[in-house]
Motif scaffolding. Structure first.
Motif, PDB file in Angstrom:
ATOM      1  N   LYS A 180       4.997  19.753 -12.895  1.00 14.03           N
ATOM      2  CA  LYS A 180       6.201  20.336 -13.512  1.00 14.03           C
ATOM      3  C   LYS A 180       5.847  20.982 -14.846  1.00 14.03           C
ATOM      4  O   LYS A 180       4.920  20.562 -15.555  1.00 14.03           O
ATOM      5  CB  LYS A 180       7.288  19.278 -13.671  1.00 14.03           C
ATOM      6  CG  LYS A 180       6.972  18.254 -14.733  1.00 14.03           C
ATOM      7  CD  LYS A 180       8.098  17.282 -14.966  1.00 14.03           C
ATOM      8  CE  LYS A 180       7.685  16.349 -16.092  1.00 14.03           C
ATOM      9  NZ  LYS A 180       8.419  15.169 -16.245  1.00 14.03           N
ATOM     10  N   LYS A 181       6.631  21.964 -15.207  1.00 14.24           N
ATOM     11  CA  LYS A 181       6.315  22.791 -16.373  1.00 14.24           C
ATOM     12  C   LYS A 181       6.798  22.178 -17.684  1.00 14.24           C
ATOM     13  O   LYS A 181       6.282  22.474 -18.742  1.00 14.24           O
ATOM     14  CB  LYS A 181       6.968  24.177 -16.202  1.00 14.24           C
ATOM     15  CG  LYS A 181       6.345  24.991 -15.077  1.00 14.24           C
ATOM     16  CD  LYS A 181       5.249  25.899 -15.630  1.00 14.24           C
ATOM     17  CE  LYS A 181       4.235  26.312 -14.594  1.00 14.24           C
ATOM     18  NZ  LYS A 181       4.791  26.878 -13.363  1.00 14.24           N
TER      19      LYS A 181
ATOM     20  N   GLY B 123       6.488  19.550 -19.196  1.00 15.20           N
ATOM     21  CA  GLY B 123       5.574  18.789 -20.048  1.00 15.20           C
ATOM     22  C   GLY B 123       5.936  17.323 -20.110  1.00 15.20           C
ATOM     23  O   GLY B 123       6.825  16.858 -19.413  1.00 15.20           O
ATOM     24  N   ASP B 124       5.179  16.604 -20.914  1.00 17.77           N
ATOM     25  CA  ASP B 124       5.276  15.156 -20.971  1.00 17.77           C
ATOM     26  C   ASP B 124       6.213  14.758 -22.101  1.00 17.77           C
ATOM     27  O   ASP B 124       5.939  14.990 -23.258  1.00 17.77           O
ATOM     28  CB  ASP B 124       3.865  14.599 -21.209  1.00 17.77           C
ATOM     29  CG  ASP B 124       3.838  13.097 -21.084  1.00 17.77           C
ATOM     30  OD1 ASP B 124       4.907  12.489 -20.885  1.00 17.77           O
ATOM     31  OD2 ASP B 124       2.734  12.545 -21.179  1.00 17.77           O
TER      32      ASP B 124
ATOM     33  N   PHE C 257       0.838  -1.199   0.000  1.00 21.80           N
ATOM     34  CA  PHE C 257       0.000   0.000   0.000  1.00 21.80           C
ATOM     35  C   PHE C 257       0.875   1.251   0.000  1.00 21.80           C
ATOM     36  O   PHE C 257       0.625   2.191  -0.772  1.00 21.80           O
ATOM     37  CB  PHE C 257      -0.938   0.008   1.214  1.00 21.80           C
ATOM     38  CG  PHE C 257      -1.956   1.110   1.153  1.00 21.80           C
ATOM     39  CD1 PHE C 257      -3.157   0.915   0.484  1.00 21.80           C
ATOM     40  CD2 PHE C 257      -1.710   2.346   1.729  1.00 21.80           C
ATOM     41  CE1 PHE C 257      -4.091   1.929   0.393  1.00 21.80           C
ATOM     42  CE2 PHE C 257      -2.637   3.373   1.640  1.00 21.80           C
ATOM     43  CZ  PHE C 257      -3.833   3.157   0.972  1.00 21.80           C
TER      44      PHE C 257
ATOM     45  N   ILE D 126       2.436   1.795  -3.478  1.00 21.79           N
ATOM     46  CA  ILE D 126       1.500   2.287  -4.495  1.00 21.79           C
ATOM     47  C   ILE D 126       1.052   3.710  -4.170  1.00 21.79           C
ATOM     48  O   ILE D 126       0.926   4.551  -5.063  1.00 21.79           O
ATOM     49  CB  ILE D 126       0.336   1.291  -4.665  1.00 21.79           C
ATOM     50  CG1 ILE D 126       0.889   0.032  -5.338  1.00 21.79           C
ATOM     51  CG2 ILE D 126      -0.803   1.902  -5.485  1.00 21.79           C
ATOM     52  CD1 ILE D 126      -0.094  -1.047  -5.627  1.00 21.79           C
TER      53      ILE D 126
ATOM     54  N   ARG E   5       7.354  11.538 -22.515  1.00 22.52           N
ATOM     55  CA  ARG E   5       7.424  10.103 -22.739  1.00 22.52           C
ATOM     56  C   ARG E   5       6.944   9.720 -24.128  1.00 22.52           C
ATOM     57  O   ARG E   5       5.950  10.214 -24.612  1.00 22.52           O
ATOM     58  CB  ARG E   5       6.630   9.336 -21.702  1.00 22.52           C
ATOM     59  CG  ARG E   5       6.869   7.829 -21.890  1.00 22.52           C
ATOM     60  CD  ARG E   5       6.508   7.041 -20.705  1.00 22.52           C
ATOM     61  NE  ARG E   5       5.071   6.894 -20.634  1.00 22.52           N
ATOM     62  CZ  ARG E   5       4.477   6.455 -19.545  1.00 22.52           C
ATOM     63  NH1 ARG E   5       5.175   6.207 -18.472  1.00 22.52           N
ATOM     64  NH2 ARG E   5       3.190   6.308 -19.533  1.00 22.52           N
TER      65      ARG E   5
ATOM     66  N   LEU F 275       4.680  15.036  -9.963  1.00 26.42           N
ATOM     67  CA  LEU F 275       5.308  15.259 -11.273  1.00 26.42           C
ATOM     68  C   LEU F 275       4.378  16.004 -12.226  1.00 26.42           C
ATOM     69  O   LEU F 275       4.833  16.680 -13.138  1.00 26.42           O
ATOM     70  CB  LEU F 275       5.717  13.924 -11.904  1.00 26.42           C
ATOM     71  CG  LEU F 275       6.893  13.213 -11.258  1.00 26.42           C
ATOM     72  CD1 LEU F 275       7.185  11.918 -12.004  1.00 26.42           C
ATOM     73  CD2 LEU F 275       8.137  14.101 -11.276  1.00 26.42           C
ATOM     74  N   SER F 276       3.070  15.859 -12.016  1.00 23.07           N
ATOM     75  CA  SER F 276       2.156  16.456 -12.980  1.00 23.07           C
ATOM     76  C   SER F 276       2.164  17.979 -12.889  1.00 23.07           C
ATOM     77  O   SER F 276       1.608  18.655 -13.739  1.00 23.07           O
ATOM     78  CB  SER F 276       0.748  15.909 -12.783  1.00 23.07           C
ATOM     79  OG  SER F 276       0.013  16.728 -11.924  1.00 23.07           O
TER      80      SER F 276
ATOM     81  N   LEU G 188       3.740  10.476  -6.317  1.00 21.89           N
ATOM     82  CA  LEU G 188       4.771  10.877  -7.276  1.00 21.89           C
ATOM     83  C   LEU G 188       4.100  11.383  -8.561  1.00 21.89           C
ATOM     84  O   LEU G 188       4.481  12.430  -9.106  1.00 21.89           O
ATOM     85  CB  LEU G 188       5.674   9.677  -7.587  1.00 21.89           C
ATOM     86  CG  LEU G 188       6.776   9.925  -8.617  1.00 21.89           C
ATOM     87  CD1 LEU G 188       7.870  10.816  -8.027  1.00 21.89           C
ATOM     88  CD2 LEU G 188       7.392   8.607  -9.088  1.00 21.89           C
ATOM     89  N   ALA G 189       3.085  10.652  -9.018  1.00 24.42           N
ATOM     90  CA  ALA G 189       2.380  11.064 -10.238  1.00 24.42           C
ATOM     91  C   ALA G 189       1.753  12.439 -10.041  1.00 24.42           C
ATOM     92  O   ALA G 189       1.817  13.299 -10.919  1.00 24.42           O
ATOM     93  CB  ALA G 189       1.313  10.033 -10.597  1.00 24.42           C
ATOM     94  N   LEU G 190       1.167  12.666  -8.856  1.00 24.95           N
ATOM     95  CA  LEU G 190       0.538  13.963  -8.592  1.00 24.95           C
ATOM     96  C   LEU G 190       1.604  15.058  -8.549  1.00 24.95           C
ATOM     97  O   LEU G 190       1.414  16.148  -9.088  1.00 24.95           O
ATOM     98  CB  LEU G 190      -0.224  13.930  -7.262  1.00 24.95           C
ATOM     99  CG  LEU G 190      -1.385  12.944  -7.170  1.00 24.95           C
ATOM    100  CD1 LEU G 190      -2.143  13.127  -5.860  1.00 24.95           C
ATOM    101  CD2 LEU G 190      -2.340  13.087  -8.346  1.00 24.95           C
TER     102      LEU G 190
ATOM    103  N   ALA H 219       3.773   5.918  -5.331  1.00 21.77           N
ATOM    104  CA  ALA H 219       3.751   6.072  -6.788  1.00 21.77           C
ATOM    105  C   ALA H 219       2.660   7.055  -7.204  1.00 21.77           C
ATOM    106  O   ALA H 219       2.841   7.878  -8.103  1.00 21.77           O
ATOM    107  CB  ALA H 219       3.533   4.711  -7.449  1.00 21.77           C
ATOM    108  N   LEU H 220       1.524   6.950  -6.522  1.00 23.33           N
ATOM    109  CA  LEU H 220       0.398   7.840  -6.837  1.00 23.33           C
ATOM    110  C   LEU H 220       0.767   9.293  -6.501  1.00 23.33           C
ATOM    111  O   LEU H 220       0.524  10.211  -7.298  1.00 23.33           O
ATOM    112  CB  LEU H 220      -0.809   7.394  -6.008  1.00 23.33           C
ATOM    113  CG  LEU H 220      -2.188   7.843  -6.430  1.00 23.33           C
ATOM    114  CD1 LEU H 220      -2.465   7.444  -7.872  1.00 23.33           C
ATOM    115  CD2 LEU H 220      -3.235   7.203  -5.516  1.00 23.33           C
TER     116      LEU H 220
ATOM    117  N   ASP I  61       4.811   3.540 -24.813  1.00 20.10           N
ATOM    118  CA  ASP I  61       3.521   3.209 -24.191  1.00 20.10           C
ATOM    119  C   ASP I  61       3.553   1.830 -23.571  1.00 20.10           C
ATOM    120  O   ASP I  61       2.541   1.352 -23.067  1.00 20.10           O
ATOM    121  CB  ASP I  61       2.397   3.239 -25.219  1.00 20.10           C
ATOM    122  CG  ASP I  61       2.400   4.522 -25.980  1.00 20.10           C
ATOM    123  OD1 ASP I  61       2.524   5.574 -25.339  1.00 20.10           O
ATOM    124  OD2 ASP I  61       2.306   4.457 -27.217  1.00 20.10           O
TER     125      ASP I  61
END
Lengths: 212, 549
Positions: free
Chosen positions: A38-39, A41-42, A22, A25, A44, A35-36, A31-33, A28-29, A47
């Motif tokens: 940052k300026k 952009g994406d 738990f 995860i 990657r 990182l989102s 981290l995703a919030l 990780a969640l 896929d």
């Protein structure tokens, strides 16, 4: 008490594992919030990552294997201790437990003794199952009507009582004491008050009681 | 294989009927799906109401808000209603609405059979609920209706007969709907829509419908056995009657858990990918894991019977714990989709993000109840109640709302309100966790499930009170949801939804909102299908074409 001991060991193992998963995860969640915001952009382009995914699946399978191995070994240990084999010495006591709508009856076959009581909201006259402490006691569970379930929460043991079928379980109560037992399988209107007590007494006292 | 129907060739005369016939005798999969979803939503409120009555009864020890007998009807109807009549129909209706659109088909295969499925469902639901109007009350043997408790001797009330009849009819209806949707995705895809270009949600529906077809007939047999046994008690041996029923029931009863889960995982996957502005990560691994999950789900039923002393506990423990492999792959894919992406936090995304940790609690405690030595304590206690509500309410229901807020604009042309959406979401998060988290401790302390009251000496009071307050919060959350629906529909003129308001990836967003009767028309033709995210490909191509070289 074997059930309780093993329950605690395995529960500790699985709750730690679950807490770890738990936390990972949740991290990780978060981290995703994070990182989102940052300026830049994406960036990657991939896929999927078949090698990582395959390797990860193998790790998961290994984890599942370890959990099953550890828990099944513990289960073997409990089963070993809670079944009476033909080669074992006879249990100190053998009790036929009959569940019925809506109470319990305990028959001590060897001594021709029967105990029952009144299962009502107030627990004064609950049937009390007297057993010798420190000695194996075999319970043969059955029912005279619908399915019930013999549950002693403090001991982490539960076994269903079926009509036309007998389930057996051998328990050793380490020390004298009294525990509440409950019916765990829904069995009709008075299911909520279908309780009993188990009282473990020193063997001498048990002998006196059962002879009386 | 591709469909012979194209958007410019309508199949036969167009229906010119007025409502209600244009709805109740429709051959449009979207209308049948909206009917099914609407019915299930109404029942969701009703079944949730029953749960509130139960929680109010349990707020205090020795309470007499409802009587024992009434309480037993409440939990039976709440459990069976939610499973047979609410979440399963919702799950399948979501697929019925979206799958033909996502695979570029103008219709669902065999639409009249599908419509018959809805009719069986709604008549079944009426039969089940009408039990409340009979003298003996509604069914009161639990959603599992274990024999011999549900035999004519111990449950002579007509409510139980109506319950058997109604659930048989509605589950038969579900089989029909699942069959036609599976047929659609396998044989009626548009040109260029290969199986590995089918979107994740539609793949989740393939796995779901396979499980429905494989497992639901076993429920029909179990209910049939119950019906025959109630009429002639001596037909079956005690072995078949007492334990055989449980095998038949759980052979259905475990796969149905995933039937009530996969479509919502699929919805969460589409929502995460859309609001991360990325293709879903690990598409092939996810598809494979869904199919493996569905196959494995057929072999785990005995873990509901560990305490019967009549199944091979270790075998079912092994197959059940093995489920963590496909489940872990799905989690990996969900997290891989959002890590490092620039997320947009619209209401569907909030529900999808909350789904991840909340369902996880249900999944991890699932490993515990699949462990025999732990299950000997947890079986039939509140621990199990907490566990499956984390999967179904904290998990599936959140996935449903993610999908509902996401696709509602597509189906109606109306955007749902953002403010009330946030209120709904946050109250749900608080309510769900306050209601179900305390139940884990209640179970560990020895509170059995399906009890109408407990004694002050049991020491269950505080945790039950917290849980009850949580359920009231949930009730308010659902009112916020209802208010959002009503307000949005009333103000529909100012809340027009564009064709693709979220910049989503899949074919349903290429057509109008709401879509025309045959899904795509001259004004909204099918775009080229180049992958499982055709619209994202188009946008990226568009951007690339404009970049100076």
């Amino acid at each position: 008490m074997q059930f309780r001991q093993v329950f605690e060991d395995i529960f500790r193992f699985e709750i730690l594992l679950a807490a770890g998963v738990f936390a990972a995860i949740a991290a990780a969640l978060l981290l995703a919030l994070a990182l989102s915001r940052k300026k830049s952009g994406d960036r990657r382009r991939r896929d999927s990552h078949p090698l990582v995914e395959g390797g990860y699946a193998l790790v998961l399978a290994a984890v599942a294997g370890v959990i099953v191995y550890i828990t099944a070994s513990a289960h073997d240990e409990v089963r070993e201790a809670s079944t009476t084999n033909r080669t074992d010495p006879a249990p100190a006591a053998e009790v036929k437990v009959t569940a019925f709508q809506w109470c319990w009856q305990f028959d001590y076959a060897r001594n021709d003794k029967t105990v029952t009581g009144v299962c009502s909201e107030k627990d004064r006259k609950l049937p009390t199952l007297i057993v010798p402490a420190g000695q194996p006691v075999k319970f043969n569970l059955t029912s005279s009507d619908v399915i019930h379930s013999f549950w002693i929460p403090d001991l982490a043991v539960k076994m269903d009582a079926f009509p036309d079928h007998t389930n057996s379980v051998t328990l050793t109560f380490d020390h004298p004491g009294r525990w509440l037992g409950r019916c765990a399988e829904f069995c009709g209107p008075y299911h909520p008050s279908m309780h009993f007590y188990v009282r473990a007494v020193p063997p001498e006292q048990y002998e006196q009681w059962v002879q009386a | 294989m591709t469909s012979r129907l194209t958007a410019t060739e309508p199949p036969g005369p167009q229906p010119t009927h007025e409502p209600p016939r244009s709805w109740l005798a429709s051959t449009d999969h979207k209308r049948i799906a909206i009917l099914t979803l609407g019915t299930a939503l109404v029942l969701l409120f009703a079944m949730g109401g029953l749960a509130l009555a139960m929680r109010t009864q349990l707020a205090q020890p020795d309470s007499d808000f409802v009587q024992n007998d009434t309480y037993n009807q409440l939990f039976t109807m709440h459990g069976s209603g939610m499973i047979y009549l609410v979440i399963t129909p919702m799950a399948l209706a979501l697929g019925l609405y979206l799958v033909p659109l996502q695979v570029g088909s103008p219709t669902v295969a065999a639409p009249r059979t599908t419509m018959l499925g809805y009719w069986l469902y709604v008549l079944g639901a009426i039969a089940v609920l009408s039990g409340f109007l009979t003298a003996g009350g509604a069914a009161k043997e639990g959603w599992t209706a274990y024999t011999p408790l549900s035999s004519a001797r111990f449950a002579p009330n007509v409510g139980t007969d109506l319950w058997i009849l109604g659930n048989f009819a509605s589950s038969l209806g579900m089989i029909l709907i699942a069959g036609t949707v599976l047929w659609t995705v396998l044989l009626k895809r548009a040109r260029g829509m290969t199986m590995l270009r089918v979107p994740v949600f539609s793949w989740a529906m393939v796995a779901t419908n396979l499980m429905v077809l494989a497992a639901f007939p076993s429920l029909l047999i179990a209910l049939g056995l119950l019906a025959v046994g109630r009429m002639s008690p001596d037909v079956f041996s005690s072995n078949v009657w007492n334990i055989g029923y449980q095998h038949l029931f759980w052979f259905y009863g475990h796969p149905v858990v995933y039937v009530m889960f996969f479509p919502f995982v699929g919805a969460v996957a589409e929502v995460l990918a859309t609001f991360a502005r990325r293709r879903f990560f690990g598409y092939k691994a996810t598809v494979l894991s869904l199919l493996a999950f569905a196959a494995l789900s057929m072999s785990v039923w005995g873990h509901h019977m560990f305490t019967t002393g009549q199944v091979a506990d270790d075998y079912y423990s092994l197959t059940s714990i093995a489920l963590l492999v496909p489940a872990g792959i799905e989690y990996f894919a969900m997290l891989g989709t959002i890590i490092g992406a620039r997320l947009r936090f619209s209401v569907p995304m909030l529900f999808a993000l909350a789904f991840i940790p909340q369902f996880l609690v249900g999944g991890l405690t699932g490993i515990m109840v699949a462990t025999p030595v732990l299950d000997y304590q947890m079986q039939d206690s509140y621990f199990v109640v907490a566990h499956f509500h984390y999967t179904l309410a904290a998990g599936s229901l959140f996935g449903f709302f993610a999908g509902f807020y996401f696709w509602f604009p597509k189906a109606t042309g109306i955007m749902l309100g953002k403010g009330l959406g946030h209120v709904h979401f946050w109250l749900m998060v608080v309510g769900i966790n306050a209601t179900f988290l305390p139940m884990f401790w209640l179970g560990m302390e020895g509170m059995p499930r399906r009890v109408a009251s407990y004694l002050p000496t049991d020491g269950f009071g505080t945790l039950n009170f917290i849980s009850t307050v949580g359920s009231w919060v949930l009730g308010v959350a659902m009112l916020a949801f209802a208010a959002n629906l009503v307000v949005s529909i009333v103000r529909r003129r100012t809340r027009r939804a564009a064709d693709n308001p979220w910049e989503a990836h899949t074919l349903e967003w290429a057509t109008s909102s709401p879509p025309p009767p045959l899904n795509f028309d001259a004004a909204h033709p099918l775009p080229p299908i180049t992958s499982f995210t055709p619209l994202l490909d188009l946008r990226r191509k568009h951007v690339k074409d404009r970049e100076p070289t």
